[in-house]
Design an enzyme around this catalytic site. Structure first.
Site, PDB file in Angstrom:
ATOM      1  N   LYS A   1       0.848  -1.362  -0.073  1.00 54.22           N
ATOM      2  CA  LYS A   1       0.058   0.002  -0.114  1.00 54.22           C
ATOM      3  C   LYS A   1       0.936   1.204  -0.116  1.00 54.22           C
ATOM      4  O   LYS A   1       0.494   2.513  -0.634  1.00 54.22           O
ATOM      5  CB  LYS A   1      -0.873   0.140   1.136  1.00 54.22           C
ATOM      6  CG  LYS A   1      -0.334  -0.557   2.479  1.00 54.22           C
ATOM      7  CD  LYS A   1      -0.529  -2.015   2.474  1.00 54.22           C
ATOM      8  CE  LYS A   1       0.406  -2.469   3.708  1.00 54.22           C
ATOM      9  NZ  LYS A   1      -0.169  -3.271   4.605  1.00 54.22           N
TER      10      LYS A   1
ATOM     11  N   GLU B   1      -5.083  -5.565  -5.059  1.00 51.08           N
ATOM     12  CA  GLU B   1      -6.055  -5.707  -4.207  1.00 51.08           C
ATOM     13  C   GLU B   1      -5.927  -6.103  -2.906  1.00 51.08           C
ATOM     14  O   GLU B   1      -6.339  -5.431  -1.966  1.00 51.08           O
ATOM     15  CB  GLU B   1      -6.866  -7.221  -4.659  1.00 51.08           C
ATOM     16  CG  GLU B   1      -8.207  -7.485  -3.723  1.00 51.08           C
ATOM     17  CD  GLU B   1      -9.312  -6.224  -3.770  1.00 51.08           C
ATOM     18  OE1 GLU B   1      -9.727  -6.244  -4.964  1.00 51.08           O
ATOM     19  OE2 GLU B   1      -9.509  -5.616  -2.655  1.00 51.08           O
TER      20      GLU B   1
ATOM     21  N   VAL C   1      -5.313  -3.161   0.338  1.00 51.70           N
ATOM     22  CA  VAL C   1      -6.146  -2.695   1.332  1.00 51.70           C
ATOM     23  C   VAL C   1      -7.013  -3.737   1.695  1.00 51.70           C
ATOM     24  O   VAL C   1      -7.749  -4.519   1.172  1.00 51.70           O
ATOM     25  CB  VAL C   1      -7.116  -1.672   0.353  1.00 51.70           C
ATOM     26  CG1 VAL C   1      -8.093  -0.958   1.187  1.00 51.70           C
ATOM     27  CG2 VAL C   1      -6.481  -0.602  -0.403  1.00 51.70           C
TER      28      VAL C   1
ATOM     29  N   ILE D   1      -9.954  -8.878   2.168  1.00 55.97           N
ATOM     30  CA  ILE D   1     -11.175  -8.639   1.822  1.00 55.97           C
ATOM     31  C   ILE D   1     -11.253  -7.941   0.309  1.00 55.97           C
ATOM     32  O   ILE D   1     -10.185  -7.267  -0.095  1.00 55.97           O
ATOM     33  CB  ILE D   1     -11.786  -7.439   2.675  1.00 55.97           C
ATOM     34  CG1 ILE D   1     -11.569  -7.880   4.139  1.00 55.97           C
ATOM     35  CG2 ILE D   1     -13.188  -7.111   2.230  1.00 55.97           C
ATOM     36  CD1 ILE D   1     -12.157  -6.711   4.952  1.00 55.97           C
TER      37      ILE D   1
ATOM     38  N   GLY E   1       2.386 -11.635  12.437  1.00 58.23           N
ATOM     39  CA  GLY E   1       2.460 -11.143  11.260  1.00 58.23           C
ATOM     40  C   GLY E   1       1.848 -10.292  10.549  1.00 58.23           C
ATOM     41  O   GLY E   1       1.748 -10.131   9.462  1.00 58.23           O
TER      42      GLY E   1
ATOM     43  N   GLU F   1       3.674  -4.013  10.152  1.00 58.53           N
ATOM     44  CA  GLU F   1       4.577  -3.555   9.053  1.00 58.53           C
ATOM     45  C   GLU F   1       5.924  -3.651   9.786  1.00 58.53           C
ATOM     46  O   GLU F   1       5.988  -3.916  10.735  1.00 58.53           O
ATOM     47  CB  GLU F   1       4.268  -2.229   8.726  1.00 58.53           C
ATOM     48  CG  GLU F   1       2.870  -1.684   8.085  1.00 58.53           C
ATOM     49  CD  GLU F   1       2.591  -2.781   6.905  1.00 58.53           C
ATOM     50  OE1 GLU F   1       3.407  -2.497   5.930  1.00 58.53           O
ATOM     51  OE2 GLU F   1       1.753  -3.452   6.726  1.00 58.53           O
TER      52      GLU F   1
ATOM     53  N   LYS G   1      -3.931   3.160   2.922  1.00 59.70           N
ATOM     54  CA  LYS G   1      -5.078   2.311   2.473  1.00 59.70           C
ATOM     55  C   LYS G   1      -6.248   3.452   2.016  1.00 59.70           C
ATOM     56  O   LYS G   1      -6.823   3.063   0.763  1.00 59.70           O
ATOM     57  CB  LYS G   1      -5.560   1.550   3.371  1.00 59.70           C
ATOM     58  CG  LYS G   1      -4.159   0.309   3.537  1.00 59.70           C
ATOM     59  CD  LYS G   1      -4.679  -0.633   4.645  1.00 59.70           C
ATOM     60  CE  LYS G   1      -3.840  -1.496   4.913  1.00 59.70           C
ATOM     61  NZ  LYS G   1      -3.710  -2.342   6.292  1.00 59.70           N
TER      62      LYS G   1
ATOM     63  N   GLY H   1      -2.457 -11.088   7.706  1.00 62.62           N
ATOM     64  CA  GLY H   1      -2.000 -12.355   7.982  1.00 62.62           C
ATOM     65  C   GLY H   1      -1.782 -12.845   6.546  1.00 62.62           C
ATOM     66  O   GLY H   1      -1.985 -12.476   5.405  1.00 62.62           O
TER      67      GLY H   1
END
Ligand code: NDP
Ligand code: HSE
Length: 436
Positions: A103, A127, A130, A134, A185, A188, A203, A300
């Protein structure tokens, strides 16, 4: 197309997840697409780690050129805007497709990279950048293409949501909760990006560009993280029927756009208020459909890799149907939608507020405070006084207003701060209804 060749740059949490998703779901994806997705090359600083996970030393690359040469799509999962930016440019200039979960890269260099991709007749998909797994970019760009987006708001950072949940539900300290998020995990490489709201700001920059068809402009985001948030305010907010979440919000009203990230009180009855742990939730207000909510794992290994692999599959399908580039423009708009658009300074936003001041009790304090609001014609929705130390008559005063101009609230805060009996720093948090 029989095989679609994938080169991976960076084999950490997400990179190894991509390997796992393709291993676990290979036949499922093949059945859906008729295409063989094959990892052909992996570059990471730690080669032993790559071999330990893949059990295939032939996948090891010794430099970026080797990865680019052996692949149709380069998947950048190193992170940051240093070497990742250089590698991304190199891949695009070589005419390769680029998929990334980065991002920071897209929010800061997206416009330049999209242009570069156009010049080189290739595409970039992002994808996973962000809300992790999802498919929010797909929802905004494709699922809601028939709508005008009015606003998007949500929990966009799994690490901070995990920290806030663990502090509230399990009594963990901020430091312990952050350290756990790192071990799991979610965080950042530099976790200050998470806790200072920068990651969520990256994001929401991307979301605003796709929702409203405007160029990516990270500098337009007002950013406040969770490091100054006090547990006391989390508790008081709960007593008043609210939860505090780090919210990213992008809103367009009459050609004016506001983009902000900050801790936010949300009525506890809203679904978003009940999203805990590393989960993300994004609420989109579309002019025809109304509100829709997108909920799932925001961080994750496997969840994020799911979005990365979906991008790879989408690209391959587009190409398989005769397109050279991905069939939808990067931000979903064929022509810029930014004509006449301006950005609201934070002082000019209108929203709800929670204020907390710390006073030595004396006659008339509450009257003076309520007067300040009356002078600005702001109606107070709730006011609470909490006695802290009986013998010293020290009180916290909490005020909630549902709608006010930030500039007015700032003036009130300054005046409360200067009141004689005030003994602390006034806390100001924003409150959002997040749709009914
Ligand atoms: P990691 O730190 O786990 O993985 C990055 C990998 O890149 C590490 O294995 C690192 O090696 C390797 N690396 C660093 N420099 C180089 C280099 N010069 N050449 C080759 N490899 C290099 O990060 P994540 O997997 O967590 O994140 C990757 C990207 O995905 C980031 O942009 C992040 O923001 C994004 N993302 C992450 C999510 C998550 O849940 N983790 C969710 C959504 C997006 P070494 O460890 O030896 O330094
Ligand atoms: N550090 C990020 C988070 C990873 O916690 O949400 C997912 O983008």
């Amino acid at each position: 197309m029989s095989d679609f060749k994938i080169g991976i740059l960076g084999f950490g949490t997400v990179g190894s997840g991509v390997f796992n998703v393709l291993k676990e779901n290979n036949s499922e994806i093949h059945a859906k697409t008729g295409i063989n997705f094959k990892i052909t090359s992996i570059l990471d600083l730690d080669q032993e780690k790559v071999t330990a996970i893949t059990n295939d030393p032939s996948l090891l690359a010794s430099n970026v050129d080797e990865v680019i040469k052996k692949s149709d799509v380069v998947v950048e999962l190193i992170g940051g805007t240093g070497i990742a930016y250089e590698f991304a440019k190199k891949a695009i200039e070589s005419g390769k497709y680029l998929v990334t979960a980065n991002k920071a890269l897209i929010a800061l260099h997206g416009s330049e990279l999209f242009e570069l991709a156009k010049q080189n007749n290739t595409s970039i998909l992002f994808e996973a950048s962000v809300a992790g797994g999802i498919p929010i970019i797909k929802a905004l760009r494709e699922g809601l293409v028939s709508n005008k987006i009015e606003w998007v708001a949500g929990i966009l950072n799994g690490t901070t949501n995990y920290i806030l949940s663990e502090m509230k539900n399990n009594g963990l300290s901020f430091e312990t909760a952050l350290s756990q998020a790192q071990q799991l995990g979610y965080a950042e490489a530099d976790p200050t990006f998470d806790i200072e709201g920068i990651d969520a700001a990256h994001k929401i920059t991307i979301i605003a560009s796709i929702a409203f068809g405007i160029p990516l402009d990270f500098k337009k985001v007002h950013i406040e993280g969770i490091t100054n948030l006090q547990l006391k305010d989390v508790t008081y907010a709960e007593e008043l029927g609210f939860r505090i979440k780090l919210i990213g919000l992008a809103k367009k009203t009459n050609n004016e756009i506001e983009i902000r990230v900050h801790p936010t009180l949300i009525p506890e009855s809203r679904l978003v208020a009940n999203v805990d742990g590393p989960m993300n939730a994004v609420l989109v207000m579309a002019n025809m459909l109304g509100p829709t909510l997108y909920y799932g794992a925001g961080a994750g290994s496997d969840p994020t890799a799911s979005a990365v692999v979906t991008d790879v599959v989408d690209l391959a399908r587009s190409i398989n149907h005769g397109s050279k580039t991905f069939h939808i423009p990067s931000n979903g708009f064929e022509t810029s939608n930014s004509k006449g658009v301006s950005f609201k300074a934070i002082e000019n936003i209108s929203t709800g507020y929670y204020l907390r001041a710390n006073f030595l009790d004396s006659a008339g304090v509450l009257a003076k405070i309520t007067n300040l609001f009356a002078e600005k014609n702001i109606s107070i929705d709730a006011m609470h006084q909490k006695m802290l130390k009986k013998d010293q008559k020290e009180n916290d005063v909490i005020i909630v207003v549902n709608n006010a101009l930030e500039k007015d609230i700032n003036e009130i805060v300054d005046k409360i701060q200067l009141m004689e009996s005030n003994i602390g720093s006034v806390v100001k948090l924003r409150l959002e209804e997040m749709a009914k």
